[in-house]
Design a protein around this motif. Structure first.
Motif, short mmCIF file in Angstrom:
data_model
loop_
_atom_site.label_atom_id
_atom_site.label_comp_id
_atom_site.label_asym_id
_atom_site.label_seq_id
_atom_site.Cartn_x
_atom_site.Cartn_y
_atom_site.Cartn_z
N ILE A 53 0.97 -1.01 -0.15
CA ILE A 53 -0.15 -0.33 -0.01
C ILE A 53 0.62 1.23 -0.05
CG2 ILE A 53 -1.76 1.25 1.14
CD1 ILE A 53 -2.70 -0.88 -0.08
N ASN A 54 0.44 2.39 -1.28
CA ASN A 54 1.52 3.54 -1.03
C ASN A 54 2.56 3.13 -1.77
OD1 ASN A 54 0.00 6.14 -0.54
ND2 ASN A 54 0.56 6.17 1.43
N ARG A 55 3.10 2.77 -2.08
CA ARG A 55 4.28 2.59 -1.99
C ARG A 55 4.07 1.97 -4.66
NH1 ARG A 55 8.17 3.69 1.08
NH2 ARG A 55 7.76 2.23 2.62
N GLU A 83 -15.47 -0.94 -5.42
CA GLU A 83 -16.13 -0.54 -4.49
C GLU A 83 -15.79 0.64 -3.10
OE1 GLU A 83 -14.31 -3.22 -1.48
OE2 GLU A 83 -15.31 -4.92 -2.48
N HIS A 84 -15.28 1.26 -3.83
CA HIS A 84 -14.86 2.67 -3.93
C HIS A 84 -15.54 3.89 -5.56
CE1 HIS A 84 -11.78 1.96 -0.40
NE2 HIS A 84 -12.27 1.30 -0.22
N LEU A 108 0.37 3.35 -8.45
CA LEU A 108 0.02 3.34 -6.92
C LEU A 108 -1.18 2.87 -6.28
CD1 LEU A 108 2.52 5.69 -4.55
CD2 LEU A 108 -0.31 5.02 -4.25
N HIS A 110 -3.06 3.31 -3.27
CA HIS A 110 -3.14 4.18 -1.85
C HIS A 110 -4.19 3.85 -0.80
CE1 HIS A 110 -6.09 6.37 -4.50
NE2 HIS A 110 -6.65 6.30 -2.88
N MET A 111 -4.82 2.62 -0.99
CA MET A 111 -5.73 2.23 0.20
C MET A 111 -5.37 0.96 0.05
SD MET A 111 -9.27 5.27 -0.55
CE MET A 111 -9.87 5.37 0.91
N PRO A 112 -5.95 0.01 1.16
CA PRO A 112 -6.75 -1.41 0.96
C PRO A 112 -7.33 -1.31 0.43
CG PRO A 112 -6.54 0.20 3.24
CD PRO A 112 -6.47 0.72 2.65
N GLU A 137 -2.88 -5.33 1.19
CA GLU A 137 -3.62 -5.06 2.66
C GLU A 137 -2.73 -4.19 3.39
OE1 GLU A 137 -6.79 -4.78 4.09
OE2 GLU A 137 -8.08 -6.00 2.70
#
Lengths: 137, 390
Positions: A53-55, A83-84, A108, A110-112, A137
């Protein structure tokens, strides 16, 4: 442009599980995954192999026509969180490594959660979308 | 959401070996394996120190001292009365406590703390800068903040014997004759100083580390109310979707239903304008001012995408030291942590973008859960004002 949404959800498997697919994606790194539909096989490997996450991460992938499909004229890669209902904050750049094999940079997550990694294969007036689902995750 | 079910789970969870059969086991909330993994992902703290390859004086002691001197220097501003420290007050966790920053005039946004500011991907509420040194130039030249320019900053460094000597010590050269080059170097010294502003450990960090080593006796020293807050934060609240990692921020941008009208008829476009400014900025990491010959850092700058949904998005703030950095949100519109928690509890979905985040739902917290989340958030703050880590 005709957009054939032949989406191959749940067709993402380890390469070794697909008979006859070994030749596609030769030369890619370890941990290869495959997603396929009736027109194309896409074999891909990420760097790092485990997406964090976030890399930022890199995707090397090969696109192999099957069943008489035309070779791709161009390819695009993207990812979204169904889902988002949003995608990444980055638009990956794709370069050709060699004929039929590509490198995508700039991805990237940015969210799990669940991410769908999509490959759009453009040939003629048609675009085939192949989608590989993963949880990060 | 009721607080009752989890309260019933308050356990009896462990530590019998340590306490013996007749002792009362410590009270530690029971986390699912997934929740526990999320709790552990919020540390350890502090993180390893990293230097900024785009800044050739990052980590340089002389540059840090020079930067600290500049940070307090009001003569860099257009009216000679405003320093970086005017808004980023070292004795107030590097904020000013005001809803919106007040430099030469009142700005549109809340002053963000500088604690833990090093090593981020984006800077500012809109992420208009991709390095701490470029971000340090912005308020100097902003008409409402310090209203200065490169020529004034350069003249100040060149003409003041003390500052010129500090420059020579930091950069191993005489102050540059070029105004822009010298101003950028001053910003790089300011950045070197700000990178040292790291918050200390907090009660939550002790709890997290105790869980990591399976020490439930130590974990039970963390107040039960705050533990319940942690459980909401990593569980039903889904707060770790955005407030992730040891900084408790993913460093990206979201619309959370805070109004973006600065005044009637004028909006703050947030990230949408931030990306446009970033791409147009000659001091971004893609340019010649980046000191890293390998240009290893700017992957984010190369590939960041401008989307319609970026309008009204603002950066997810770190929650480290959050109890010390009121008021909250990009416009400082919420005065207390309790108001922030209630904002998420009673979220007005009609204020969210139609093409924005779909997982944001009102949390519907009861009073106990509000208290619990506030207790957790307060436990993310260190007891004392952070001192620069040298």
């Amino acid at each position: 442009m005709r957009f054939a949404r032949t989406v191959a959800f749940a067709a993402t498997l380890p390469l070794a599980a697909i008979a006859g697919a070994q030749a596609c994606g030769e030369g890619l790194g370890g941990g290869k995954r495959i997603v396929e539909n009736s027109h194309y096989i896409v074999v891909y490997a990420t760097t790092p192999a485990a997406i964090e996450i976030n890399r930022h991460f890199v995707v090397d992938f090969a696109v192999c026509p099957r069943g008489g499909a035309r070779p791709p004229q161009s390819v695009r890669i993207d990812a979204n969180m169904p889902e988002h209902r949003h995608g990444m904050n980055y638009r990956p750049g794709v370069t050709v490594l060699r004929s039929g094999t590509y490198r995508a940079e700039g991805l990237l997550f940015h969210m799990p959660g669940r991410w769908d990694l999509t490959f759009d294969v453009v040939a003629g007036n048609a675009t085939q979308r192949l989608s590989s689902t993963m949880r990060v995750e | 959401m009721s607080g009752l079910p989890l309260r019933l789970l308050v356990a009896a969870a462990v530590a019998c070996v340590v306490l013996g059969a007749t002792a009362q086991p410590p009270a530690v909330v029971t986390f699912s394996p997934e929740e526990l993994r999320r709790v552990l992902s919020l540390g350890p703290w502090p993180p390893p120190r990293r230097f900024d390859a785009s800044n050739r004086v990052s980590g340089n002691a002389a540059a840090i001292a020079f930067g600290e001197r500049l940070f307090r220097d009001t003569s860099l501003s257009g009216n000679g009365a405003i320093a970086c420290a005017t808004c980023h007050q070292p004795t107030r966790a590097f904020i000013d406590g005001l809803p919106r920053a007040r430099g030469i005039a009142i700005a549109d946004r809340n002053t963000t703390t500088l604690a833990n500011v090093g090593g981020q991907r984006w800077y500012g509420w809109d992420g208009a800068n991709d390095s701490l040194w470029a971000q340090s130039l912005r308020p100097i030249t902003d008409a409402r903040e310090m209203n200065s320019d490169f020529a004034r900053v350069a003249a100040r460094v060149r003409d003041d014997p003390e500052l010129a000597a500090r420059y020579r010590a930091a950069f191993s050269a005489a102050p540059d004759a070029d105004d822009e080059r010298l101003a950028v170097d001053a910003a790089k010294a300011l950045a070197a100083y700000q990178e040292t502003l790291v918050t200390g450990r907090t009660p939550f960090d002790d709890f997290r580390d105790a869980l990591a080593r399976g020490d439930m006796v130590a974990a039970a020293r963390y107040p039960l109310l705050a533990q319940r807050g942690v459980a909401i934060f990593v569980g039903s609240g889904n707060c770790t979707f955005c407030h992730s990692g040891p900084r408790l921020s993913n460093g990206e941008f979201h619309d959370i239903g805070i109004g973006f009208f600065v005044e009637p008829g004028r909006v703050d476009p947030g990230r949408h304008e931030g990306i446009r400014k970033l791409k147009a900025n000659r001091h971004n990491l893609l340019g010649a001012w980046n000191d890293d010959p390998a240009r290893a850092a700017p992957t984010s700058t190369r590939f960041v995408a401008l989307e319609h949904r970026n309008f009204g998005e603002f950066k997810v703030p770190s929650l480290r030291n959050v109890a010390r950095t009121a008021p909250y949100m990009h416009d400082g519109s919420l005065a207390t942590l309790r108001q922030v928690v209630r904002h998420y509890s009673q979220l007005d979905e009609d204020r969210l973008h139609a093409d924005g985040e779909r997982i944001l739902k009102p949390l519907g917290l009861d009073q106990y859960d509000v208290d619990a989340l506030v207790a957790f958030l307060e436990s993310l703050s260190e007891p004392a004002v952070p001192a620069p880590a040298r």
